[in-house]
Design a protein around this motif. Structure first.
Motif, PDB file in Angstrom:
ATOM      1  N   MET A 147       0.854  -1.182   0.000  1.00  0.00           N
ATOM      2  CA  MET A 147       0.000   0.000   0.000  1.00  0.00           C
ATOM      3  C   MET A 147       0.897   1.242   0.000  1.00  0.00           C
ATOM      4  SD  MET A 147      -2.986   0.832   2.738  1.00  0.00           S
ATOM      5  CE  MET A 147      -2.157   1.995   3.779  1.00  0.00           C
ATOM      6  N   PRO A 148       1.097   1.850  -1.184  1.00  0.00           N
ATOM      7  CA  PRO A 148       2.062   2.947  -1.292  1.00  0.00           C
ATOM      8  C   PRO A 148       1.722   4.148  -0.407  1.00  0.00           C
ATOM      9  CG  PRO A 148       0.915   2.571  -3.400  1.00  0.00           C
ATOM     10  CD  PRO A 148       0.506   1.480  -2.483  1.00  0.00           C
ATOM     11  N   GLU A 149       0.429   4.409  -0.161  1.00  0.00           N
ATOM     12  CA  GLU A 149       0.033   5.592   0.624  1.00  0.00           C
ATOM     13  C   GLU A 149       0.743   5.640   1.976  1.00  0.00           C
ATOM     14  OE1 GLU A 149      -2.062   3.609  -0.930  1.00  0.00           O
ATOM     15  OE2 GLU A 149      -3.240   4.862  -2.307  1.00  0.00           O
ATOM     16  N   GLU A 150       0.939   4.488   2.598  1.00  0.00           N
ATOM     17  CA  GLU A 150       1.620   4.454   3.905  1.00  0.00           C
ATOM     18  C   GLU A 150       2.903   3.623   3.859  1.00  0.00           C
ATOM     19  OE1 GLU A 150      -1.039   3.391   7.112  1.00  0.00           O
ATOM     20  OE2 GLU A 150      -2.195   5.238   6.861  1.00  0.00           O
ATOM     21  N   LYS A 151       3.335   3.260   2.648  1.00  0.00           N
ATOM     22  CA  LYS A 151       4.481   2.357   2.502  1.00  0.00           C
ATOM     23  C   LYS A 151       4.306   1.133   3.389  1.00  0.00           C
ATOM     24  CE  LYS A 151       7.596   6.095   1.253  1.00  0.00           C
ATOM     25  NZ  LYS A 151       8.805   6.850   1.575  1.00  0.00           N
ATOM     26  N   ALA A 152       3.071   0.657   3.433  1.00  0.00           N
ATOM     27  CA  ALA A 152       2.744  -0.487   4.282  1.00  0.00           C
ATOM     28  C   ALA A 152       2.751  -1.745   3.430  1.00  0.00           C
ATOM     29  CB  ALA A 152       1.362  -0.295   4.899  1.00  0.00           C
ATOM     30  N   LEU A 153       3.200  -2.840   4.037  1.00  0.00           N
ATOM     31  CA  LEU A 153       3.245  -4.111   3.317  1.00  0.00           C
ATOM     32  C   LEU A 153       2.483  -5.164   4.113  1.00  0.00           C
ATOM     33  CD1 LEU A 153       4.492  -5.617   0.861  1.00  0.00           C
ATOM     34  CD2 LEU A 153       6.437  -6.185   2.349  1.00  0.00           C
ATOM     35  N   THR A 155       2.034  -8.860   4.482  1.00  0.00           N
ATOM     36  CA  THR A 155       2.914  -9.950   4.057  1.00  0.00           C
ATOM     37  C   THR A 155       2.292 -11.331   4.160  1.00  0.00           C
ATOM     38  OG1 THR A 155       3.869  -9.974   6.267  1.00  0.00           O
ATOM     39  CG2 THR A 155       5.076  -8.765   4.567  1.00  0.00           C
ATOM     40  N   GLY A 156       1.038 -11.447   4.617  1.00  0.00           N
ATOM     41  CA  GLY A 156       0.469 -12.793   4.757  1.00  0.00           C
ATOM     42  C   GLY A 156       1.377 -13.647   5.617  1.00  0.00           C
ATOM     43  N   ASP A 157       1.755 -14.823   5.110  1.00  0.00           N
ATOM     44  CA  ASP A 157       2.633 -15.721   5.873  1.00  0.00           C
ATOM     45  C   ASP A 157       4.095 -15.651   5.418  1.00  0.00           C
ATOM     46  OD1 ASP A 157       0.583 -16.585   7.437  1.00  0.00           O
ATOM     47  OD2 ASP A 157       0.373 -18.559   6.506  1.00  0.00           O
ATOM     48  N   VAL A 158       4.450 -14.699   4.566  1.00  0.00           N
ATOM     49  CA  VAL A 158       5.836 -14.634   4.085  1.00  0.00           C
ATOM     50  C   VAL A 158       6.753 -14.066   5.161  1.00  0.00           C
ATOM     51  CG1 VAL A 158       7.383 -13.608   2.365  1.00  0.00           C
ATOM     52  CG2 VAL A 158       5.162 -14.483   1.663  1.00  0.00           C
ATOM     53  N   VAL A 159       6.301 -13.030   5.847  1.00  0.00           N
ATOM     54  CA  VAL A 159       7.043 -12.479   6.986  1.00  0.00           C
ATOM     55  C   VAL A 159       6.065 -12.418   8.153  1.00  0.00           C
ATOM     56  CG1 VAL A 159       8.305 -10.510   7.913  1.00  0.00           C
ATOM     57  CG2 VAL A 159       8.517 -11.077   5.485  1.00  0.00           C
ATOM     58  N   LEU A 160       6.430 -13.032   9.267  1.00  0.00           N
ATOM     59  CA  LEU A 160       5.553 -13.083  10.437  1.00  0.00           C
ATOM     60  C   LEU A 160       6.202 -12.319  11.579  1.00  0.00           C
ATOM     61  CD1 LEU A 160       4.793 -16.904  10.357  1.00  0.00           C
ATOM     62  CD2 LEU A 160       3.398 -15.082   9.395  1.00  0.00           C
ATOM     63  N   SER A 161       5.372 -11.940  12.566  1.00  0.00           N
ATOM     64  CA  SER A 161       5.990 -11.402  13.779  1.00  0.00           C
ATOM     65  C   SER A 161       6.014 -12.503  14.821  1.00  0.00           C
ATOM     66  CB  SER A 161       5.237 -10.189  14.290  1.00  0.00           C
ATOM     67  OG  SER A 161       3.912 -10.169  13.844  1.00  0.00           O
ATOM     68  N   GLY A 162       7.177 -12.807  15.345  1.00  0.00           N
ATOM     69  CA  GLY A 162       7.283 -13.753  16.443  1.00  0.00           C
ATOM     70  C   GLY A 162       7.556 -15.181  16.042  1.00  0.00           C
ATOM     71  N   ASP A 188       9.882   0.038  -1.109  1.00  0.00           N
ATOM     72  CA  ASP A 188      10.086   1.086  -0.102  1.00  0.00           C
ATOM     73  C   ASP A 188       9.048   0.877   1.018  1.00  0.00           C
ATOM     74  OD1 ASP A 188      10.737   3.334   1.280  1.00  0.00           O
ATOM     75  OD2 ASP A 188       9.941   4.746  -0.203  1.00  0.00           O
ATOM     76  N   VAL A 189       9.447   0.109   2.054  1.00  0.00           N
ATOM     77  CA  VAL A 189       8.500  -0.327   3.081  1.00  0.00           C
ATOM     78  C   VAL A 189       8.808   0.329   4.418  1.00  0.00           C
ATOM     79  CG1 VAL A 189       7.736  -2.332   4.434  1.00  0.00           C
ATOM     80  CG2 VAL A 189       8.131  -2.576   1.988  1.00  0.00           C
ATOM     81  N   ARG A 190       7.761   0.723   5.128  1.00  0.00           N
ATOM     82  CA  ARG A 190       7.898   1.111   6.528  1.00  0.00           C
ATOM     83  C   ARG A 190       7.397  -0.026   7.411  1.00  0.00           C
ATOM     84  NH1 ARG A 190       5.207   6.631   6.119  1.00  0.00           N
ATOM     85  NH2 ARG A 190       6.714   7.703   4.826  1.00  0.00           N
ATOM     86  N   ARG A 191       6.081  -0.024   7.662  1.00  0.00           N
ATOM     87  CA  ARG A 191       5.542  -1.068   8.531  1.00  0.00           C
ATOM     88  C   ARG A 191       5.161  -2.326   7.755  1.00  0.00           C
ATOM     89  NH1 ARG A 191       0.893   1.611  12.316  1.00  0.00           N
ATOM     90  NH2 ARG A 191       2.165   2.009  14.164  1.00  0.00           N
ATOM     91  N   ILE A 192       5.271  -3.455   8.446  1.00  0.00           N
ATOM     92  CA  ILE A 192       4.750  -4.703   7.912  1.00  0.00           C
ATOM     93  C   ILE A 192       3.561  -5.136   8.756  1.00  0.00           C
ATOM     94  CG2 ILE A 192       5.239  -7.197   7.803  1.00  0.00           C
ATOM     95  CD1 ILE A 192       7.943  -6.551   6.619  1.00  0.00           C
ATOM     96  N   VAL A 199       1.913  -5.716  14.676  1.00  0.00           N
ATOM     97  CA  VAL A 199       2.514  -4.902  13.617  1.00  0.00           C
ATOM     98  C   VAL A 199       4.035  -4.906  13.772  1.00  0.00           C
ATOM     99  CG1 VAL A 199       2.725  -2.547  12.725  1.00  0.00           C
ATOM    100  CG2 VAL A 199       0.499  -3.383  13.503  1.00  0.00           C
ATOM    101  N   ILE A 200       4.754  -4.992  12.654  1.00  0.00           N
ATOM    102  CA  ILE A 200       6.216  -4.917  12.677  1.00  0.00           C
ATOM    103  C   ILE A 200       6.593  -3.494  12.260  1.00  0.00           C
ATOM    104  CG2 ILE A 200       8.340  -5.802  11.637  1.00  0.00           C
ATOM    105  CD1 ILE A 200       6.617  -8.445  11.102  1.00  0.00           C
ATOM    106  N   GLU A 201       7.131  -2.731  13.209  1.00  0.00           N
ATOM    107  CA  GLU A 201       7.413  -1.311  12.937  1.00  0.00           C
ATOM    108  C   GLU A 201       8.545  -1.149  11.925  1.00  0.00           C
ATOM    109  OE1 GLU A 201       5.699   1.255  13.874  1.00  0.00           O
ATOM    110  OE2 GLU A 201       4.336   0.223  15.256  1.00  0.00           O
ATOM    111  N   ASP A 202       9.595  -1.951  12.098  1.00  0.00           N
ATOM    112  CA  ASP A 202      10.757  -1.848  11.213  1.00  0.00           C
ATOM    113  C   ASP A 202      10.684  -2.948  10.162  1.00  0.00           C
ATOM    114  OD1 ASP A 202      13.207  -1.602   9.977  1.00  0.00           O
ATOM    115  OD2 ASP A 202      14.383  -2.229  11.727  1.00  0.00           O
ATOM    116  N   GLY A 203       9.902  -2.705   9.132  1.00  0.00           N
ATOM    117  CA  GLY A 203       9.710  -3.716   8.086  1.00  0.00           C
ATOM    118  C   GLY A 203      11.008  -4.180   7.446  1.00  0.00           C
ATOM    119  N   PRO A 204      11.832  -3.244   6.931  1.00  0.00           N
ATOM    120  CA  PRO A 204      13.072  -3.666   6.271  1.00  0.00           C
ATOM    121  C   PRO A 204      14.002  -4.441   7.207  1.00  0.00           C
ATOM    122  CG  PRO A 204      12.586  -1.378   5.761  1.00  0.00           C
ATOM    123  CD  PRO A 204      11.593  -1.793   6.806  1.00  0.00           C
TER     124      PRO A 204
END
Ligand SMILES: [Zn+2]
Length: 286
Positions: A147-153, A155-162, A188-192, A199-204
């Motif tokens: 979502m370019p408006e917020e550089k939000a991604l 990720t479904g199950d590709v990147v998980l938190s925890g 160009d990602v911020r949050r995941i 929520v993952i604050e530091d996406g990259p």
């Protein structure tokens, strides 16, 4: 915080245009449960649907009401696994005619009337756009949504938190998965916003961690193979010595996905032995 956090909020509003409703299916594989996301200022797009727990639709309804919304405008799915697609039936009972779409790819059974989404397709919502990013590896049909408006991604199950993502034998492919992570690194990602956990604050940072973790595992496996440890059970015993034995089945799946990747790259060779674990040996380069 443990992976299955019983206090994980059932609904949340992490941004003006992103709401989250939990699929209410906690477990070893799903953590607190599958996150479903409502995206947009009005008539939100729903990303994923949970597994089909009866209490999910009433929870979604309550959250929609809190936001002054009546219904999702459409559903887009990240992939076909049951804990993402299983809620479609109940949602269509509640919201007749609700459009549902995913990347249709090697699907054996899908609900009726599922539309296809291709890599690069743009889905327009109210004040938001979602760009489909094809990211196979965890599943061969997997899409992330950017979502370019917020550089939000998303990720479904590709990147998980925890947790790390599982590469299932059969439909999963670690080489594809690593390429998908590299592709996400190019955005160009911020949050995941992942399908499981907060929520993952530091996406990259998280994507880089994921890549580093897999490369480290790969080094360990190459080392084990180089030391003449030939079978997956023996490799698991060595590499996962610290991990409780009940998780060794999952560890074995992970080791196997690495070995298959290395075999595809011509770096190891598998010898199939009837009724016994395969033998894996290094391939000399050149
Ligand atoms: Zn999945």
């Amino acid at each position: 915080m443990s992976w299955i956090d019983p206090d994980f909020p059932k609904t949340a509003t992490p941004s003006d245009v992103i709401g989250r409703v939990l699929g209410l299916n906690p477990g070893m594989m799903t953590g607190p449960g599958t996150n479903t996301y409502l995206v947009g200022r009005r008539d939100p797009i729903l990303i994923d649907t949970g597994i089909g727990v009866p209490d999910y639709v009433p929870l979604l309804d309550r959250y929609l009401g809190e936001r002054g919304w009546k219904a999702p405008s459409r559903v887009v799915l990240t992939h076909r696994h049951k804990d993402h697609l299983g809620g479609v039936k109940d949602l269509r009972t509640r919201f007749p005619g609700l459009p549902v779409a995913k990347r249709i790819h090697r699907d054996e059974e899908l609900p009726d009337d599922v539309d296809d989404i291709q890599d690069g397709d743009v889905i327009e919502g109210d004040g938001v756009t979602l760009v489909a990013v094809y990211t196979p590896g965890h599943a061969s049909d997997h899409l992330c949504y950017y979502m370019p408006e917020e550089k939000a991604l998303f990720t479904g199950d590709v990147v998980l938190s925890g947790s790390t993502s599982v590469i299932p034998a059969g439909d999963g492919d670690l080489l594809d998965y690593m390429n998908s992570l590299k592709r996400l690194q190019g955005l160009d990602v911020r949050r995941i916003y992942s399908a499981h956990g907060p929520v993952i604050e530091d996406g990259p940072g998280r994507i880089a961690e994921y890549i580093a973790h897999r490369l480290q595992r790969e080094r360990q496996i190459l080392e084990a193979v180089g030391d003449g440890i030939e079978t997956i059970p023996a490799m698991v015993k060595k590499i996962y010595a610290e991990v409780p034995e009940k998780l060794h089945m999952m560890a074995a799946q992970s080791v196997e996905s690495h070995l298959k990747k290395l075999a595809r790259e011509g770096r190891v060779r598998e010898t199939v032995v009837p009724d016994k674990p395969s033998l894996w040996n290094p391939m000399s380069l050149g």
